[in-house]
Design an enzyme around this catalytic site. Structure first.
Site, PDB file in Angstrom:
ATOM      1  N   GLN A 153     -22.179   3.619 -16.505  1.00 35.41           N
ATOM      2  CA  GLN A 153     -23.098   3.094 -15.455  1.00 35.41           C
ATOM      3  C   GLN A 153     -22.052   2.038 -14.782  1.00 35.41           C
ATOM      4  O   GLN A 153     -22.415   2.053 -13.948  1.00 35.41           O
ATOM      5  CB  GLN A 153     -24.093   2.213 -16.809  1.00 35.41           C
ATOM      6  CG  GLN A 153     -25.319   2.492 -16.705  1.00 35.41           C
ATOM      7  CD  GLN A 153     -26.337   1.981 -17.606  1.00 35.41           C
ATOM      8  OE1 GLN A 153     -25.829   0.652 -17.808  1.00 35.41           O
ATOM      9  NE2 GLN A 153     -27.297   2.590 -18.207  1.00 35.41           N
ATOM     10  N   SER A 161     -26.314   4.022  -7.302  1.00 39.74           N
ATOM     11  CA  SER A 161     -26.796   2.225  -7.966  1.00 39.74           C
ATOM     12  C   SER A 161     -26.605   1.327  -7.135  1.00 39.74           C
ATOM     13  O   SER A 161     -27.080   0.753  -6.137  1.00 39.74           O
ATOM     14  CB  SER A 161     -26.480   2.320  -9.045  1.00 39.74           C
ATOM     15  OG  SER A 161     -27.273   2.833  -9.638  1.00 39.74           O
ATOM     16  N   TYR A 209     -34.797   9.920 -12.462  1.00 38.20           N
ATOM     17  CA  TYR A 209     -34.970   9.658 -11.445  1.00 38.20           C
ATOM     18  C   TYR A 209     -36.590  10.299 -10.559  1.00 38.20           C
ATOM     19  O   TYR A 209     -37.062  10.177 -12.166  1.00 38.20           O
ATOM     20  CB  TYR A 209     -34.751  11.182 -10.036  1.00 38.20           C
ATOM     21  CG  TYR A 209     -33.010  10.464  -9.730  1.00 38.20           C
ATOM     22  CD1 TYR A 209     -32.884   9.788  -8.504  1.00 38.20           C
ATOM     23  CD2 TYR A 209     -32.089  11.095 -10.782  1.00 38.20           C
ATOM     24  CE1 TYR A 209     -32.021   9.623  -8.106  1.00 38.20           C
ATOM     25  CE2 TYR A 209     -30.652  10.914  -9.896  1.00 38.20           C
ATOM     26  CZ  TYR A 209     -30.652  10.381  -9.488  1.00 38.20           C
ATOM     27  OH  TYR A 209     -29.297  10.043  -8.798  1.00 38.20           O
ATOM     28  N   ARG A 217     -26.149   9.219 -14.441  1.00 36.61           N
ATOM     29  CA  ARG A 217     -26.642   8.154 -14.427  1.00 36.61           C
ATOM     30  C   ARG A 217     -27.393   6.944 -15.802  1.00 36.61           C
ATOM     31  O   ARG A 217     -27.029   5.908 -15.594  1.00 36.61           O
ATOM     32  CB  ARG A 217     -27.519   7.846 -13.483  1.00 36.61           C
ATOM     33  CG  ARG A 217     -26.758   8.039 -11.921  1.00 36.61           C
ATOM     34  CD  ARG A 217     -27.955   8.425 -10.976  1.00 36.61           C
ATOM     35  NE  ARG A 217     -27.806   7.070 -10.301  1.00 36.61           N
ATOM     36  CZ  ARG A 217     -28.581   6.779  -8.981  1.00 36.61           C
ATOM     37  NH1 ARG A 217     -29.679   7.461  -8.520  1.00 36.61           N
ATOM     38  NH2 ARG A 217     -28.648   4.953  -8.596  1.00 36.61           N
ATOM     39  N   ASP A 237     -21.479   3.989 -11.327  1.00 33.04           N
ATOM     40  CA  ASP A 237     -22.072   4.788 -10.877  1.00 33.04           C
ATOM     41  C   ASP A 237     -22.338   3.735  -9.034  1.00 33.04           C
ATOM     42  O   ASP A 237     -23.390   3.093  -9.244  1.00 33.04           O
ATOM     43  CB  ASP A 237     -23.934   4.062 -11.462  1.00 33.04           C
ATOM     44  CG  ASP A 237     -24.602   4.786 -10.666  1.00 33.04           C
ATOM     45  OD1 ASP A 237     -24.864   5.100  -9.544  1.00 33.04           O
ATOM     46  OD2 ASP A 237     -26.429   4.272 -11.785  1.00 33.04           O
TER      47      ASP A 237
END
Length: 367
Positions: free
Chosen positions: A124, A130, A225, A118, A127
């Site tokens: 992106q 997300s 994360y 990610r 993703d």
């Protein structure tokens, strides 16, 4: 993209699931590029995309058996049972909990978007975690507001002034940031906390306050994360959070560690200290547990002291049109990356593919 490439969209069968993997706009993008697109009967109905909208976009609406038999690429949200899948097919979706050995044995190339790196800027647009977390964070605030018995904004009326709700967001990932922004737009006073100190500036940029704990813990992990805390760190964090939680009207928790049990942030004791009418929404609630000691996935309960605790599993599915549109764009971006001269080309030396390809050539890849 060559015309012989056939892409199929399957109808989701998971309980409560209302999303669809590809919306009509996505069908147009594929057919314009020369692909044949099959859509299973009623695949998009619950996301407010009737079969007619797919045929107008250039797709063929077919029974599930036809889609499985004729497609080279299958697009889903959740992995179907391996029954009906065949050697050489490419299955793309969110594959957490999928029977990977069975998919490998059938010769299916399984691509799981949850493994996407990610932090790569070129990844992106693909993703899906997300995009779906963004929807869930927004909906979490609306769910809380629906059951909260007071106003979220401050209201000044002839009958007096109603103070704004005090909202605490625990976990400042994509879902947490969207929850903060949504609660702020609704007029609440918002505070947020995360073990990653670099999130403080993001929180303040949205007009919220960042909760500074005396027992500061640096919890940044890989891939953006938070890392898993030690048992001692978790206990120290919970002990200090308890007092702060009791001072808020709404608490929304979003903290997850991929592939592991979510950290426990809100104890039963903390809920008991909250005032009657308060609301706790646990976005991390799922099969591995949640952030709230009293939460259960898909269950809303009211405690003896009048606090509503919501195990908010699968919130993105409750905003199916927006969530499906975002997910569809993620899939199209990934397909553009995977396809070369109209055919999927698997290259495990590619950083993106190394993360998402879970089975290929009859074996699990270890992604």
């Amino acid at each position: 993209m060559r015309a012989e490439l056939t892409v199929a969209v399957l109808r989701e069968t998971a309980p409560g699931e209302r999303r669809v993997a590809l919306v009509p706009e996505g069908v147009r993008a594929l057919t314009d590029a020369g692909a044949r697109v099959l859509v299973e009967n009623a695949a998009g109905e619950l996301a407010h995309h009737p079969d007619s909208s797919y045929t107008e976009a250039g797709a063929e609406v077919v029974p599930r058996e036809t889609a499985l038999a004729q497609a080279g690429i299958l697009l889903v949200l959740h992995c179907p049972l391996p029954t009906g899948l065949r050697k050489g097919q490419v299955l793309i979706g969110l594959l957490a909990g999928a029977d990977l050995p069975a998919l490998a044995e059938r010769g299916v190339t399984a691509i799981g978007l949850e493994g996407l790196p990610r932090k790569l800027s070129r990844a992106q647009s693909m993703d899906a975690l997300s995009s779906q977390d963004n929807v869930a964070g927004y909906k979490a605030v609306l769910v809380a507001a629906q059951v909260y018995p007071r106003y979220l904004p401050m209201l000044i009326t002839a009958a007096g002034t109603a103070p704004p709700a005090r909202v605490l967001v625990l976990g400042v990932g994509v879902a947490g940031l969207q929850a903060i922004g949504t609660a702020r737009r609704l007029g609440a006073v918002v505070t947020a906390y995360d073990i990653r100190p670099e999130t403080a500036e993001e929180v303040r940029s949205l007009g919220a306050s960042f909760l500074e704990l005396a027992t500061a813990i640096a919890g940044s992990g890989q891939g953006g994360y938070a890392r898993a805390l030690t048992a001692e760190e978790e206990q120290a964090q919970r002990h200090e959070l308890d007092a702060h939680i009791a001072r808020h009207d709404i608490v929304i928790t979003t903290a997850r560690v991929p592939g592991r049990k979510p950290p426990l942030l809100v104890t039963e004791q903390a809920v008991k200290a909250m005032v009657s009418g308060s609301v706790v929404v646990d976005l991390a609630a799922g099969p591995l547990g949640g952030n709230v000691e009293l939460s259960e996935p898909g269950v809303t309960r009211v405690t003896e002291n009048g606090v509503t605790v919501i195990g908010a599993e699968g919130l993105a599915a409750t905003v199916p049109s927006a969530a499906s549109a975002a997910y569809s764009r993620n899939l199209l971006a990934l397909l553009r990356h995977l396809l070369h001269e109209g055919e999927p080309r698997i290259d495990l030396t590619d950083e993106i593919q190394a993360g998402v390809v879970r089975t290929h050539d009859g074996r699990e890849t270890g992604a």
